[in-house]
Design an enzyme around this catalytic site. Structure first.
Site, PDB file in Angstrom:
ATOM      1  CD  GLN A  22     -30.473 100.082  26.876  1.00 18.49           C
ATOM      2  OE1 GLN A  22     -29.426 100.689  26.629  1.00 18.49           O
ATOM      3  NE2 GLN A  22     -30.629  98.817  26.547  1.00 18.49           N
ATOM      4  CG  ASN A 167     -24.659 104.251  22.147  1.00 15.27           C
ATOM      5  OD1 ASN A 167     -23.588 103.722  22.395  1.00 15.27           O
ATOM      6  ND2 ASN A 167     -25.749 103.538  21.828  1.00 15.27           N
ATOM      7  CD  GLU A 168     -24.773 100.950  19.288  1.00 15.39           C
ATOM      8  OE1 GLU A 168     -25.983 100.802  19.089  1.00 15.39           O
ATOM      9  OE2 GLU A 168     -24.043 100.040  19.678  1.00 15.39           O
ATOM     10  CE1 TYR A 296     -23.630  94.093  23.001  1.00 15.50           C
ATOM     11  CE2 TYR A 296     -23.324  95.981  21.557  1.00 15.50           C
ATOM     12  CZ  TYR A 296     -23.587  95.454  22.808  1.00 15.50           C
ATOM     13  OH  TYR A 296     -23.803  96.295  23.865  1.00 15.50           O
ATOM     14  CD  GLU A 346     -23.261  99.764  24.192  1.00 19.65           C
ATOM     15  OE1 GLU A 346     -23.875  98.841  23.596  1.00 19.65           O
ATOM     16  OE2 GLU A 346     -23.707 100.916  24.281  1.00 19.65           O
ATOM     17  CD1 TRP A 392     -25.433  95.567  26.819  1.00 17.01           C
ATOM     18  CD2 TRP A 392     -24.899  97.726  27.195  1.00 17.01           C
ATOM     19  NE1 TRP A 392     -26.599  96.275  26.951  1.00 17.01           N
ATOM     20  CE2 TRP A 392     -26.303  97.585  27.184  1.00 17.01           C
ATOM     21  CE3 TRP A 392     -24.337  98.984  27.430  1.00 17.01           C
ATOM     22  CZ2 TRP A 392     -27.160  98.686  27.398  1.00 17.01           C
ATOM     23  CZ3 TRP A 392     -25.181 100.060  27.633  1.00 17.01           C
ATOM     24  CH2 TRP A 392     -26.580  99.900  27.612  1.00 17.01           C
ATOM     25  CD1 TRP A 400     -31.808  98.977  23.162  1.00 16.78           C
ATOM     26  CD2 TRP A 400     -33.111 100.760  23.546  1.00 16.78           C
ATOM     27  NE1 TRP A 400     -31.036  99.950  23.768  1.00 16.78           N
ATOM     28  CE2 TRP A 400     -31.809 101.049  24.012  1.00 16.78           C
ATOM     29  CE3 TRP A 400     -34.100 101.743  23.685  1.00 16.78           C
ATOM     30  CZ2 TRP A 400     -31.468 102.266  24.611  1.00 16.78           C
ATOM     31  CZ3 TRP A 400     -33.755 102.962  24.273  1.00 16.78           C
ATOM     32  CH2 TRP A 400     -32.467 103.209  24.722  1.00 16.78           C
TER      33      TRP A 400
HETATM   34  C1  GBH Z   1     -26.275  98.394  21.590  1.00 16.58           C
HETATM   35  O1  GBH Z   1     -26.822  98.396  20.315  1.00 16.58           O
HETATM   36  C2  GBH Z   1     -26.862  99.518  22.350  1.00 16.58           C
HETATM   37  O2  GBH Z   1     -25.963 100.602  22.468  1.00 16.58           O
HETATM   38  C3  GBH Z   1     -27.368  99.127  23.715  1.00 16.58           C
HETATM   39  O3  GBH Z   1     -28.203 100.139  24.196  1.00 16.58           O
HETATM   40  C4  GBH Z   1     -28.066  97.798  23.624  1.00 16.58           C
HETATM   41  O4  GBH Z   1     -28.703  97.443  24.814  1.00 16.58           O
HETATM   42  C5  GBH Z   1     -27.038  96.784  23.250  1.00 16.58           C
HETATM   43  O5  GBH Z   1     -26.377  97.130  22.085  1.00 16.58           O
HETATM   44  C6  GBH Z   1     -27.595  95.377  23.060  1.00 16.58           C
HETATM   45  O6  GBH Z   1     -28.468  95.331  21.989  1.00 16.58           O
HETATM   46  O7  GBH Z   1     -28.466  92.511  12.702  1.00 16.58           O
HETATM   47  O8  GBH Z   1     -28.197  93.808  10.684  1.00 16.58           O
HETATM   48  O9  GBH Z   1     -29.146  94.839  12.684  1.00 16.58           O
HETATM   49  C7  GBH Z   1     -26.338  97.403  19.457  1.00 16.58           C
HETATM   50  C8  GBH Z   1     -27.033  97.505  18.143  1.00 16.58           C
HETATM   51  C9  GBH Z   1     -26.759  95.318  17.295  1.00 16.58           C
HETATM   52  C10 GBH Z   1     -26.800  97.190  15.834  1.00 16.58           C
HETATM   53  C11 GBH Z   1     -26.272  94.455  16.199  1.00 16.58           C
HETATM   54  C12 GBH Z   1     -26.314  96.318  14.741  1.00 16.58           C
HETATM   55  C13 GBH Z   1     -26.220  94.034  13.944  1.00 16.58           C
HETATM   56  C14 GBH Z   1     -26.590  94.343  12.588  1.00 16.58           C
HETATM   57  N1  GBH Z   1     -26.412  96.682  17.128  1.00 16.58           N
HETATM   58  N2  GBH Z   1     -26.725  94.948  14.948  1.00 16.58           N
HETATM   59  S1  GBH Z   1     -28.208  93.847  12.124  1.00 16.58           S
END
Ligand code: GBH
Length: 446
Positions: A22, A167-168, A296, A346, A392, A400
């Site tokens: 990123q 990560n995730e 988030y 984050e 974050w 992405w």
């Molecule tokens: C993170 O991913 C990443 O680690 C980071 O690289 C990225 O820049 C940052 O967040 C911001 O996006 O709406 O059903 O998909 C977060 C990814 C976002 C996955 C919220 C789950 C909600 C469920 N997450 N998402 S859904």
């Protein structure tokens, strides 16, 4: 009243976070091999603005200034990730020394500035050569990952305070192999569940390697966790929330902390279940020092799908702002899984920032951080063993599938000339961390 360091336990770590693809750019330099994101970005329609991470924030060249910038915010730590294709351009074999050199300079640069290095080994940039062999859906990739972890730990060792393996993994499996929004952009639930299993296995194998090669470094994993709330008390809505909690959260938490997949979701996945070999769960549940939590938003679930509460406010990602969810989540994870320690690795928000006269008046983001830090403080008071918080992100970067159209930074990135401008949220965080000036004015308006 704005929050202050004294609202948190002594030694609580404050930081900012980024990831390699990123921010770094320089995708063809010093022997870096292609990653699945380089490939994905070239496929038409994958990235909303047609961009890629080829230049990004040019951090690969600007890292000394960026570390100075982080230092100036008054943080204790910096969470960054290491690009596997810089270390092993084709995903296997001996280390590319120039790749290791880069991260060694970066880590030493942090130590010189009094910043604790929090490294993540895999933030989604898989070497393309391994994708050509099936990527994470191929079981062998788990052991490849542990070999890569060995090369990193042999060079950086205990200079890194904290290693997160992944990560995730939900994103690198479900979002990438089933939903198709992230690289490699596939749509196959069976492959996605195989990928998730091999990610977990890779995490366990790498954990053992990192442990054997370090003395003081902490080892853990970072999960994206979404607390799920039923839209009503109806049994069908409650079941929907339980299912959503199962697929997002328990699918990863249970194997790591309890050594098994959650039975209700195993049944729901039926024939799509991955094949599990004997001993897999022993490896996956290898002891870790910390759980990293990326938070988030929450999900509100009904029998008819996800619901968007109309009284709530939403970020530029269309994610609901729900600070209370972070308190609930941390307290719940503490109660159900009792991790040795947790870090919020984050937390942050995208808003439509505008640069006006050298300032960015991102009042909504200041409010977001303020409220989420209060939520962390509350979780600690309720007994959650949270040891640190990373915002974050340090600066706007390649978001992405959204390319550069979403800005998460505390610092504004002017992509025209790569200048970095502290947004009001950065000034607010700086006031909180250094205690030198009052952040209240920034919280109020500008
Ligand atoms: C993170 O991913 C990443 O680690 C980071 O690289 C990225 O820049 C940052 O967040 C911001 O996006 O709406 O059903 O998909 C977060 C990814 C976002 C996955 C919220 C789950 C909600 C469920 N997450 N998402 S859904």
């Amino acid at each position: 009243m704005t929050i202050s360091r004294t609202d948190f336990p002594p030694g609580f770590v404050f930081g900012v976070a980024t990831s390699s693809y990123q921010i770094e750019g320089a995708t063809h330099e010093d022997g870096r091999g292609p990653s699945i994101w380089d490939t994905f970005c070239r496929e038409p329609g994958r990235i909303s603005d047609g961009s890629s991470g080829d230049v990004a924030c040019d951090h690969y060249h600007r890292w000394p200034e960026d570390l100075d910038l982080i230092r100036s915010l008054g943080t204790d730590a910096y969470r960054f990730s290491i690009a596997w294709p810089r270390i092993q351009p084709s995903g296997k074999g001996p280390a590319n020394e120039k790749g290791l050199d880069f991260y060694e300079r970066l880590v030493d640069g942090m130590l010189e500035r009094g910043l604790a290095p929090y490294a993540t080994l895999y933030h989604w940039d898989l070497p393309q050569a391994l994708q050509d062999e099936g990527g994470w859906a191929n079981r062998d990739v788990a052991s490849r990952f542990a070999e890569y972890a060995r090369l990193v730990a042999e060079r950086l060792g205990d200079r890194v305070r904290s290693y997160a393996t992944l990560n995730e993994p939900w994103c690198s499996s479900i979002l990438s192999y089933q939903i198709g929004e992230h690289a490699p952009g596939l749509r196959d639930r069976k492959l996605a569940l195989a990928a998730a299993h091999h990610l977990l296995l890779g995490h366990g194998e790498a954990t053992r390697v990192l442990r054997s090669l370090t003395k003081t470094a902490e080892v853990g994993i970072v999960l994206n966790l979404n607390p799920a709330y039923p839209a009503s008390n109806d049994a069908a809505d409650v079941a929907a929330a339980r299912r959503s909690d199962g697929t997002f959260n328990r699918w990863f938490l249970d194997p790591i902390f309890k050594g098994a997949y959650p039975q209700d979701i195993v049944e729901a996945y039926g024939d799509d279940m991955p094949s599990v070999e004997s001993g897999d769960f022993d490896v996956i549940s290898s002891a870790i020092d910390f759980l990293g939590v990326n938070y988030y938003s929450r999900s509100v679930d009904s029998a008819n799908g996800q619901v968007r509460p109309s009284e709530s406010s939403y970020t530029h990602m269309n994610w609901e702002v729900y600070p209370r969810g972070l308190t609930d989540l941390l307290v719940r994870v503490q109660r159900d899984y009792a991790p040795k320690a947790m870090f919020v690795t984050e937390n942050g928000a995208a808003y439509e920032d505008e640069l006006e006269g050298g300032r960015v008046h991102d009042t909504e983001r200041v409010k977001y951080f303020q409220e989420h830090l209060e939520a962390v403080r509350d979780a600690v008071r309720f007994g959650a063993n949270v040891r640190g918080y990373f915002a974050w992100s340090l600066m706007d970067n390649f978001e992405w599938a959204f390319g550069y159209s979403r800005r998460f930074g505390l610092v504004y990135t002017d992509y025209g000339n790569q200048s970095r401008v502290l947004k009001n949220s950065a000034l607010w965080y700086q006031a909180l961390l250094t205690g030198r000036s009052k952040g209240d004015a920034l919280l109020a308006s500008d």
